[in-house]
Motif scaffolding. Structure first.
Motif, mmCIF file in Angstrom:
data_model
loop_
_atom_site.group_PDB
_atom_site.id
_atom_site.type_symbol
_atom_site.label_atom_id
_atom_site.label_comp_id
_atom_site.label_asym_id
_atom_site.label_seq_id
_atom_site.Cartn_x
_atom_site.Cartn_y
_atom_site.Cartn_z
ATOM 1 N N LYS A 296 9.194 2.612 6.178
ATOM 2 C CA LYS A 296 9.827 1.635 5.279
ATOM 3 C C LYS A 296 9.169 1.735 3.899
ATOM 4 O O LYS A 296 9.832 1.779 2.863
ATOM 5 N N ARG A 297 7.845 1.766 3.884
ATOM 6 C CA ARG A 297 7.128 1.843 2.605
ATOM 7 C C ARG A 297 7.513 3.101 1.835
ATOM 8 O O ARG A 297 7.739 3.066 0.633
ATOM 9 N N LYS A 298 7.576 4.219 2.541
ATOM 10 C CA LYS A 298 7.888 5.497 1.884
ATOM 11 C C LYS A 298 9.279 5.481 1.285
ATOM 12 O O LYS A 298 9.487 5.886 0.138
ATOM 13 N N ILE A 358 -5.581 2.146 6.280
ATOM 14 C CA ILE A 358 -4.939 1.221 7.210
ATOM 15 C C ILE A 358 -3.446 1.143 6.873
ATOM 16 O O ILE A 358 -2.594 1.199 7.721
ATOM 17 N N LYS A 359 -3.166 0.980 5.569
ATOM 18 C CA LYS A 359 -1.776 0.935 5.106
ATOM 19 C C LYS A 359 -1.738 1.659 3.767
ATOM 20 O O LYS A 359 -2.714 1.639 3.035
ATOM 21 N N THR A 360 -0.592 2.253 3.424
ATOM 22 C CA THR A 360 -0.493 2.854 2.093
ATOM 23 C C THR A 360 0.099 1.811 1.161
ATOM 24 O O THR A 360 1.298 1.573 1.154
ATOM 25 N N HIS A 361 -0.766 1.154 0.395
ATOM 26 C CA HIS A 361 -0.336 0.034 -0.427
ATOM 27 C C HIS A 361 0.316 0.443 -1.736
ATOM 28 O O HIS A 361 1.127 -0.268 -2.280
ATOM 29 N N PRO A 407 4.227 -8.004 -1.993
ATOM 30 C CA PRO A 407 4.097 -6.546 -1.850
ATOM 31 C C PRO A 407 5.303 -5.784 -2.408
ATOM 32 O O PRO A 407 6.428 -6.291 -2.353
ATOM 33 N N GLY A 408 5.067 -4.605 -2.915
ATOM 34 C CA GLY A 408 6.137 -3.743 -3.429
ATOM 35 C C GLY A 408 7.276 -3.554 -2.431
ATOM 36 O O GLY A 408 8.447 -3.669 -2.802
ATOM 37 N N PRO A 409 6.986 -3.261 -1.153
ATOM 38 C CA PRO A 409 8.075 -3.068 -0.186
ATOM 39 C C PRO A 409 8.751 -4.390 0.209
ATOM 40 O O PRO A 409 9.667 -4.379 1.044
ATOM 41 N N GLY A 410 8.292 -5.487 -0.355
ATOM 42 C CA GLY A 410 8.985 -6.773 -0.230
ATOM 43 C C GLY A 410 9.218 -7.233 1.194
ATOM 44 O O GLY A 410 8.395 -7.031 2.090
ATOM 45 N N ALA A 412 10.997 -6.103 3.379
ATOM 46 C CA ALA A 412 11.170 -5.052 4.391
ATOM 47 C C ALA A 412 9.967 -4.970 5.326
ATOM 48 O O ALA A 412 10.114 -4.598 6.489
ATOM 49 N N ILE A 413 8.759 -5.327 4.815
ATOM 50 C CA ILE A 413 7.602 -5.298 5.734
ATOM 51 C C ILE A 413 7.332 -6.679 6.341
ATOM 52 O O ILE A 413 6.337 -6.883 7.025
ATOM 53 N N ARG A 414 8.264 -7.618 6.102
ATOM 54 C CA ARG A 414 8.145 -8.937 6.747
ATOM 55 C C ARG A 414 9.302 -9.165 7.715
ATOM 56 O O ARG A 414 9.394 -10.216 8.336
ATOM 57 N N SER A 448 -4.052 -18.481 -0.998
ATOM 58 C CA SER A 448 -4.017 -17.226 -1.752
ATOM 59 C C SER A 448 -2.681 -16.518 -1.581
ATOM 60 O O SER A 448 -2.193 -15.859 -2.496
ATOM 61 N N GLN A 449 -2.111 -16.620 -0.390
ATOM 62 C CA GLN A 449 -0.818 -15.987 -0.153
ATOM 63 C C GLN A 449 -0.151 -16.662 1.040
ATOM 64 O O GLN A 449 -0.786 -16.880 2.062
ATOM 65 N N ALA A 450 1.121 -17.023 0.866
ATOM 66 C CA ALA A 450 1.870 -17.637 1.960
ATOM 67 C C ALA A 450 3.246 -17.000 2.002
ATOM 68 O O ALA A 450 3.835 -16.717 0.954
ATOM 69 N N ASP A 482 -10.438 -11.558 -2.110
ATOM 70 C CA ASP A 482 -10.017 -10.242 -2.589
ATOM 71 C C ASP A 482 -9.065 -9.536 -1.619
ATOM 72 O O ASP A 482 -8.796 -8.352 -1.782
ATOM 73 N N PHE A 483 -8.602 -10.234 -0.613
ATOM 74 C CA PHE A 483 -7.664 -9.701 0.383
ATOM 75 C C PHE A 483 -8.262 -8.617 1.285
ATOM 76 O O PHE A 483 -7.569 -8.039 2.092
ATOM 77 N N MET A 484 -9.557 -8.336 1.113
ATOM 78 C CA MET A 484 -10.219 -7.414 2.036
ATOM 79 C C MET A 484 -10.491 -8.163 3.337
ATOM 80 O O MET A 484 -10.432 -7.600 4.429
ATOM 81 N N SER A 519 -7.199 -14.361 11.544
ATOM 82 C CA SER A 519 -7.850 -14.027 10.279
ATOM 83 C C SER A 519 -7.874 -12.514 10.127
ATOM 84 O O SER A 519 -7.514 -11.770 11.037
ATOM 85 N N LYS A 520 -8.265 -12.067 8.953
ATOM 86 C CA LYS A 520 -8.415 -10.628 8.687
ATOM 87 C C LYS A 520 -9.873 -10.349 8.449
ATOM 88 O O LYS A 520 -10.435 -10.970 7.545
ATOM 89 N N PRO A 521 -10.540 -9.445 9.135
ATOM 90 C CA PRO A 521 -10.068 -8.824 10.354
ATOM 91 C C PRO A 521 -10.096 -9.832 11.511
ATOM 92 O O PRO A 521 -10.678 -10.866 11.327
ATOM 93 N N THR A 524 -4.273 -8.144 9.829
ATOM 94 C CA THR A 524 -4.166 -7.937 8.388
ATOM 95 C C THR A 524 -3.345 -9.104 7.838
ATOM 96 O O THR A 524 -2.849 -9.925 8.610
ATOM 97 N N VAL A 525 -3.208 -9.182 6.523
ATOM 98 C CA VAL A 525 -2.465 -10.292 5.930
ATOM 99 C C VAL A 525 -0.986 -10.158 6.296
ATOM 100 O O VAL A 525 -0.395 -11.040 6.913
ATOM 101 N N GLU A 526 -0.385 -9.034 5.932
ATOM 102 C CA GLU A 526 1.008 -8.779 6.317
ATOM 103 C C GLU A 526 1.030 -8.392 7.798
ATOM 104 O O GLU A 526 0.033 -7.913 8.334
HETATM 105 P P1 XMP Z 1 -2.955 -6.433 4.252
HETATM 106 O O1 XMP Z 1 -1.706 -6.626 5.038
HETATM 107 O O2 XMP Z 1 -3.346 -4.996 4.092
HETATM 108 O O3 XMP Z 1 -2.632 -6.999 2.794
HETATM 109 O O4 XMP Z 1 -4.102 -7.254 4.783
HETATM 110 C C1 XMP Z 1 -3.549 -7.183 1.761
HETATM 111 C C2 XMP Z 1 -2.758 -7.470 0.510
HETATM 112 O O5 XMP Z 1 -1.976 -6.319 0.150
HETATM 113 C C3 XMP Z 1 -0.602 -6.644 0.102
HETATM 114 N N1 XMP Z 1 0.162 -5.495 0.627
HETATM 115 C C4 XMP Z 1 0.892 -4.650 -0.128
HETATM 116 N N2 XMP Z 1 1.134 -4.637 -1.458
HETATM 117 N N3 XMP Z 1 2.492 -2.705 -1.189
HETATM 118 C C5 XMP Z 1 1.952 -3.672 -1.979
HETATM 119 O O6 XMP Z 1 2.221 -3.657 -3.188
HETATM 120 C C6 XMP Z 1 2.297 -2.660 0.157
HETATM 121 O O7 XMP Z 1 2.798 -1.779 0.842
HETATM 122 C C7 XMP Z 1 1.454 -3.686 0.704
HETATM 123 N N4 XMP Z 1 1.026 -3.970 1.978
HETATM 124 C C8 XMP Z 1 0.249 -5.082 1.893
HETATM 125 C C9 XMP Z 1 -0.447 -7.888 0.951
HETATM 126 O O8 XMP Z 1 0.707 -8.625 0.567
HETATM 127 C C10 XMP Z 1 -1.753 -8.606 0.661
HETATM 128 O O9 XMP Z 1 -1.681 -9.300 -0.570
#
Ligand code: XMP
Length: 528
Positions: A296-298, A358-361, A407-410, A412-414, A448-450, A482-484, A519-521, A524-526
């Motif tokens: 989906k991301r690609k 973990i993910k290609t952001h 996220p960029g993929p909007g 679609a990843i939810r 931070s994010q909902a 920092d979302f880490m 929680s993360k870890p 992950t957030v998404e």
């Molecule tokens: P995760 O799910 O990795 O998310 O814990 C950490 C932060 O990154 C965002 N996120 C993305 N942002 N493209 C983006 O631009 C992506 O593919 C993507 N995946 C995760 C997520 O919303 C959170 O803020």
């Protein structure tokens, strides 16, 4: 400038942030940076922590030249050990890895005074420890300036030079006085002036953009409705007016009414030149039947590039026609604006220990490969909170400045199953109710994010006297620096009740709402 040398600790970027919060400009560089190749003279150096042990065969080491530069040095955790090791101290493994809170006793000299690093901060402070090694023998010419129950050399200083080492992490919020300790170092010991503010930045950056772009060059850039691209676009508009042109691609997986709202805000309210391209059909047709998150991301990343390039080409042709006919003297499109922030820069320069993707952001990273445009990145020195402060100075409305990341993929990843227009609609409506209620409850800025997630499972419910068999929404809300790492948000029960009742009543196709308490870890957030 304070130079922070990164040995690969997960906290290195936080040291940089704390300095910036004290209005002192700080730059992070990998620990392999040699002093002779440095293009500025720092007023002080901070050595970060690290996942390594100084005596590991492949342990990273600092250019010994740093110790002869004549500027103050603060070693944090591994940084302390690295400094001590360089100065003939001894480092050894702790019996137990120490991880958690400790109480630091600040040492007093014979005359009853404390070291400059801790002046005015009291006799004792709570600190955060995270280390497997510690100093077991002091290097010559050093003395103790603070200790904890388990670490007799928790803080040390050189007898005559401004060299300091601390075993604890002052950069994390678990060390409540940590920022003041960093402040003592950068402001008092290094003597930095607290000049780094967004008011100063704005004027300098606008002047720099004007100079870089010259009197004619045009710039294009993608906007998403997020804070970064909006601030970058508005800054460009301030600098070069109509010679900046923004493009928004509607990929069909945006939030409810997003394209329209971005158009109103950016174009109508802020006066930025903007084209909105509705490419939702193309995106959704390419996403048909796809469940795998990375695919989906690609698909979204690549399709975005296709659309953006086509739109840029149209604008370029138009610019050329105008120039040839003498209708405009604005010149050719030469630059591409990107809202790159400092954490992305850090990500690409920091010293890497072993790490896995973990993910290609970063899904628009490929944009420049085939384009002949030059890159302009006005936010590349800034952290997110600095971008927000800049946004306020540029009169961007507060609700946008404080907006959660998207996220960029909007969506679609939810949407955990295949993405269709119907599924998008369901999720948009549920998400919109969720965010609306969070705002009404006054909780938006504490989170931070909902967002809502649409699960690909059906569950049985009852409505009126009828059995229903419908989909499930999961709600996610996290607090994170920092979302880490991230913690799930503790909602008041009545807010959750209202959200759940509104979603099941108002969104057709949903009969059940759950709240994600991971929680993360390890999550992950998404969800994807
Ligand atoms: P995760 O799910 O990795 O998310 O814990 C950490 C932060 O990154 C965002 N996120 C993305 N942002 N493209 C983006 O631009 C992506 O593919 C993507 N995946 C995760 C997520 O919303 C959170 O803020």
């Amino acid at each position: 400038t304070i130079l922070i040398l990164d040995f690969g600790s997960q906290y290195s970027h936080l040291i940089t942030r704390r300095c910036r919060e004290l209005n002192v400009y700080a730059e992070l560089m990998p620990c392999t940076q040699t002093i002779k190749d440095l293009n500025f003279k720092p007023k002080g150096i901070i050595l970060s922590g690290s996942p390594y042990s100084v005596y590991d065969a492949d342990a990273p080491h600092v250019d010994p030249e740093v110790f002869s530069l004549g500027v103050p040095i603060l070693g944090i955790c591994y940084g302390l050990q690295e400094m001590a090791w360089n100065m003939k101290g001894k480092v050894s493994k702790c019996d137990h890895r120490e991880y958690g809170f400790a109480q630091l006793q600040v040492s007093k000299s014979g005359s009853g005074s404390v070291d400059a690093l801790f002046e005015g901060l009291g006799d004792e402070m709570q600190v955060w420890m995270s280390h497997g090694d510690q100093l077991s023998e002091m290097p010559p010419e050093f003395h103790i300036i603070g200790r904890t129950q388990t670490a007799p050399y928790a803080a040390i200083a050189h007898d005559s030079k401004p060299f300091y080492g601390i075993q604890f992490h002052p950069e994390v919020t678990h060390s409540p006085l940590g920022k003041q300790v960093i402040g003592r170092f950068v402001l008092n010991i290094c003597g930095c002036a607290a000049h780094w503010t967004m008011e100063e930045f704005i004027g300098k950056e606008i002047a720099r953009i004007r100079q870089v772009c010259g009197p004619k060059g045009r710039v294009i850039g993608a906007v998403s409705g997020g804070v970064d691209s909006t601030v970058a676009a508005k800054l460009m508009h301030e600098a070069i007016g109509d010679r900046f042109h923004a493009i928004m691609v509607d990929n069909g997986v945006l939030r409810l009414n997003e394209a329209k709202q971005v158009h109103e805000m950016l174009n109508k309210d802020l006066g930025v030149n903007l084209t909105v391209v509705d490419a939702s059909d193309l995106f959704l047709s390419r996403l048909e039947g796809v469940e795998d998150p990375e695919r989906k991301r690609k698909i979204i990343g690549n399709t975005f590039i296709n659309i953006f390039e086509a739109e840029a080409a149209k604008l370029e042709e138009q610019a050329e026609r105008e120039e040839a006919s003498g209708a405009s003297s604005k010149g050719k499109i030469e630059w591409l604006l990107q809202g790159t922030l400092y954490p992305d820069v850090i990500e690409s320069i920091s010293f890497k220990g072993p790490s896995a993707t973990i993910k290609t952001h970063h899904n628009v990273g490929g944009l420049l490969k085939d384009m002949r445009l030059k890159l302009i990145e006005p936010l590349r020195e800034l952290f997110k909170d600095e971008v927000r402060a800049l946004g306020r100075l540029l009169s961007i409305p507060e609700h946008l400045v404080q907006r959660h990341p998207f996220p960029g993929p909007g969506l679609a990843i939810r949407i955990l199953g295949p993405v269709t227009r119907d599924q998008v609609k369901i999720l948009q409506l549920a998400d919109n109710i969720y965010i609306e209620e969070i705002r009404k409850a006054g909780l938006y800025n504490q989170i931070s994010q909902a967002f809502a997630v649409l699960l690909p499972v059906k569950a049985v419910g009852v409505m009126g006297d009828k059995r229903t068999y419908e989909q499930v929404i999961a709600l996610r809300a996290v607090q994170s620096e920092d979302f880490m790492t991230a913690d799930w948000f503790f909602f008041p029960a009545d807010v959750l009740r209202r959200i759940s009742s509104r979603i099941t009543n108002e969104v057709e196709g949903i009969n059940r709402v759950t709240y994600d308490i991971s929680s993360k870890p390890p999550a992950t957030v998404e969800w994807l």
